[in-house]
Design an enzyme around this catalytic site. Structure first.
Site, PDB file in Angstrom:
ATOM      1  N   SER A   1      -3.057  36.327 -26.827  1.00 26.84           N
ATOM      2  CA  SER A   1      -2.400  37.602 -27.125  1.00 26.84           C
ATOM      3  C   SER A   1      -1.940  38.274 -25.838  1.00 26.84           C
ATOM      4  CB  SER A   1      -3.373  38.528 -27.855  1.00 26.84           C
ATOM      5  OG  SER A   1      -4.339  38.979 -26.934  1.00 26.84           O
ATOM      6  N   LYS A   2      -1.152  39.310 -26.028  1.00 28.53           N
ATOM      7  CA  LYS A   2      -0.667  40.092 -24.888  1.00 28.53           C
ATOM      8  C   LYS A   2      -1.845  40.636 -24.078  1.00 28.53           C
ATOM      9  CE  LYS A   2       1.285  44.597 -24.313  1.00 28.53           C
ATOM     10  NZ  LYS A   2       0.975  44.633 -22.902  1.00 28.53           N
ATOM     11  N   ARG A   3      -2.891  41.017 -24.806  1.00 24.59           N
ATOM     12  CA  ARG A   3      -4.058  41.578 -24.127  1.00 24.59           C
ATOM     13  C   ARG A   3      -4.698  40.585 -23.150  1.00 24.59           C
ATOM     14  NH1 ARG A   3      -7.317  43.063 -28.474  1.00 24.59           N
ATOM     15  NH2 ARG A   3      -5.406  43.371 -29.620  1.00 24.59           N
TER      16      ARG A   3
ATOM     17  N   GLY B   1      -3.152  38.273 -21.522  1.00 28.08           N
ATOM     18  CA  GLY B   1      -2.273  38.225 -20.360  1.00 28.08           C
ATOM     19  C   GLY B   1      -2.557  39.398 -19.433  1.00 28.08           C
ATOM     20  N   ASP B   2      -2.664  40.604 -20.034  1.00 31.07           N
ATOM     21  CA  ASP B   2      -2.918  41.803 -19.225  1.00 31.07           C
ATOM     22  C   ASP B   2      -4.262  41.682 -18.500  1.00 31.07           C
ATOM     23  OD1 ASP B   2      -0.596  42.788 -20.223  1.00 31.07           O
ATOM     24  OD2 ASP B   2      -1.527  44.120 -21.701  1.00 31.07           O
TER      25      ASP B   2
END
Ligand code: GLU
Length: 510
Positions: free
Chosen positions: A266-268, A270-271
């Site tokens: 998920s994007k999370r 990546g962050d």
């Protein structure tokens, strides 16, 4: 494989930026189409107006363009089966939904939001096997199965909002074959009466997707695993329409997983772990929040494609570096695995490094010059190209170049304390001065001449290599970084080297 023409489609919904999993879907469709001399269609599935996000469609187009994934037909270029945007095809879906009502495969449902909510609560309290609108409860609801024709007509004529639902057959086995997953059997008792047509006059994904795949003569549907649970309904829709013989073949690709393999990427993640999950940078139009992109993080599109190709597929050989043409040759759905595939951020960097070192110094120079320009550094292409040649082995991205080469453009303003402690001795100044006078006397500042100068200083001073090279590096670079000291000197040139030695000698104290 059947003889029919291969036609595949990539069908994103413009609900946000395309995730790498989405780009991989587009890529596999593209590789498959090209391999079989088929056509690739780009269809925008925008029937869910509530989830529409401004800019998402342009983002899809720009991302795929950056990756080199081309379409033969689509929303941006037209074609014989257009329009390719579902909102522009709105008028045609209702007729198909009505066909299913006529054949008894669908029905009108007038239930209000409150009625649906109380149904859900009731079924949950009863701990019913199927808690959704289905064959278990449809005869207790307000729909054209429970009302007579006149009542139905009256409601429609007086503008009561309605949806059209699929009448899921009871206790029937649906069988189908997925190219990646093999034979699948699902009993319809686990399925619900999905809405096909909404009260806002728009079809749902399921209806529009099937109708369009049929009308656009799609031969193979290659998409993410998250759509596998919808496949029994889709198969039944093909049957209900009498299009069974025209049904495409299906291939559901594995999920892209987090680096530790635990759950969907998920994007999370990546962050949290510091890597992009989107092809291009994305600014959320509502919150203004920025998400990083592979392009802006310095990935080359060829490397990005190579990374994605291996997220679920493998060639069955040791080869890891594939150009797009090689991928087209080697790709097959049979070599796509069932298990989810982990995204490995370190391996992603490795891929970029492989592409970076293969690029010519001239090409890399053109990519590095804008970075230098931003720092107000103006240097000839020739100089920059020589530097790039020396440092590219140490870089994964062009954006790493500065860190590896700043000392070619500016003299050190401070010196690494640890290096001083380690390498600066009582006699260092004397040794450096000896080298300085040799350096001053050099006619041609070439690698060979510098090497000879170094050797003769070592002999004269009866000292080891480290006693000269470590301090030299320190005065030239300011730290222990960089390529070979002689290479650095050759590029900096006599005057600059001598200046840096003099400055170092007068500034470094032990
Ligand atoms: N519009 C769907 C999506 O956003 C397409 C699914 C499919 O390929 O059938 O992923």
């Amino acid at each position: 494989m059947s003889q029919k023409e291969v036609r595949v489609r990539f069908a994103p919904s413009p609900t946000g930026p395309l995730h790498i999993g989405g780009v991989r879907t587009a890529l596999y469709n593209y590789l498959f189409a090209k391999k079989h001399n088929g056509s690739m269609v780009l269809r925008i599935e925008d029937t869910d107006q509530n989830r529409f996000v401004q800019g998402a469609e342009d983002y899809v187009l720009e991302s795929l363009n950056w990756c080199g994934i081309e379409f033969d037909e689509g929303v941006h270029k037209g074609g014989p089966y257009g329009p390719y945007k579902q909102s522009e095809r709105k008028e045609l879906y209702k007729g198909y939904a009505e066909k299913l009502i006529e054949s008894g495969d669908a029905y009108y449902a007038f239930d209000t939001t409150e009625e649906l909510e109380s149904l859900r609560k009731k079924l949950e309290t009863k701990k019913a096997a199927n808690t959704s609108y289905s064959s278990f409860c449809r005869m207790e609801m307000v729909n054209s199965l429970t009302l007579n024709d006149q009542e139905v007509q009256l409601k429609i004529d007086s503008g009561v909002p309605y949806v059209i639902r699929f009448k899921m057959p009871e206790n029937k086995e649906v069988r189908f074959t997925d190219i990646i997953r093999g034979d699948v059997v699902v009993n319809t008792s686990t399925l619900d009466d999905k809405v096909l047509f909404k009260s806002d006059g728009m079809p749902t994904y399921h209806l529009a997707n099937i109708v369009d795949d049929y009308l656009m003569k799609i031969s193979h549907v290659i998409r993410g695993e998250e759509w596998l649970p919808s496949l029994p309904l889709h198969v039944l829709l093909y049957k209900a329409f009498g299009w069974e013989n025209k049904m495409p073949q299906f291939a559901h690709m594995p999920l892209t997983l987090k680096p530790d393999g635990k759950g969907k990427l998920s994007k999370r993640d990546g962050d949290r772990l510091g890597f992009p999950v989107f092809p291009l940078e994305w600014k959320n139009p509502q919150s203004g929040e920025m998400s990083s992109g592979f392009r802006e993080s310095g990935y080359f599109p060829e490397a990005f494609i190579n990374i994605l190709a291996f997220l679920g597929w493998n060639p069955g050989t040791e080869q890891e570096i594939f150009s797009m043409d090689e991928l087209i040759q080697a790709f097959s759905l049979e070599r796509v695995g069932k298990a989810g595939s982990r995204f490995d951020p370190e391996k992603a960097k490795w891929y970029n490094h492989q592409y970076l070192i293969k690029k010519s110094n001239e090409e890399l120079t053109q990519l590095y010059q804008p970075i230098l320009k931003e720092k107000d550094i103006v240097c000839s292409d020739e100089y920059v190209s020589s530097i790039v040649g020396l440092i590219k082995e140490r870089a994964n991205f062009v954006t790493d170049f500065w860190e590896q080469s700043f000392f070619f453009f500016e003299a050190p303003v401070e010196y690494d304390a640890k290096m001083i402690k380690k390498g600066w001795k009582e006699n260092t100044t004397e040794i450096l001065n000896a080298f300085l006078s040799k350096s001053e006397g050099l006619e041609k500042y070439t690698f060979n001449n510098l090497e000879i100068a170094v050797k003769s200083v070592l002999e004269e001073k009866e000292t080891g290599m480290g006693q000269l090279m470590m301090p030299l590096r320190l005065v030239l670079v300011g730290s222990g970084k960089g390529p070979g000291v002689i290479e650095i000197m050759e590029l900096l040139g006599k005057e600059e080297v001598n200046n840096r030695i003099r400055t170092g000698i007068s500034n470094i104290k032990i």
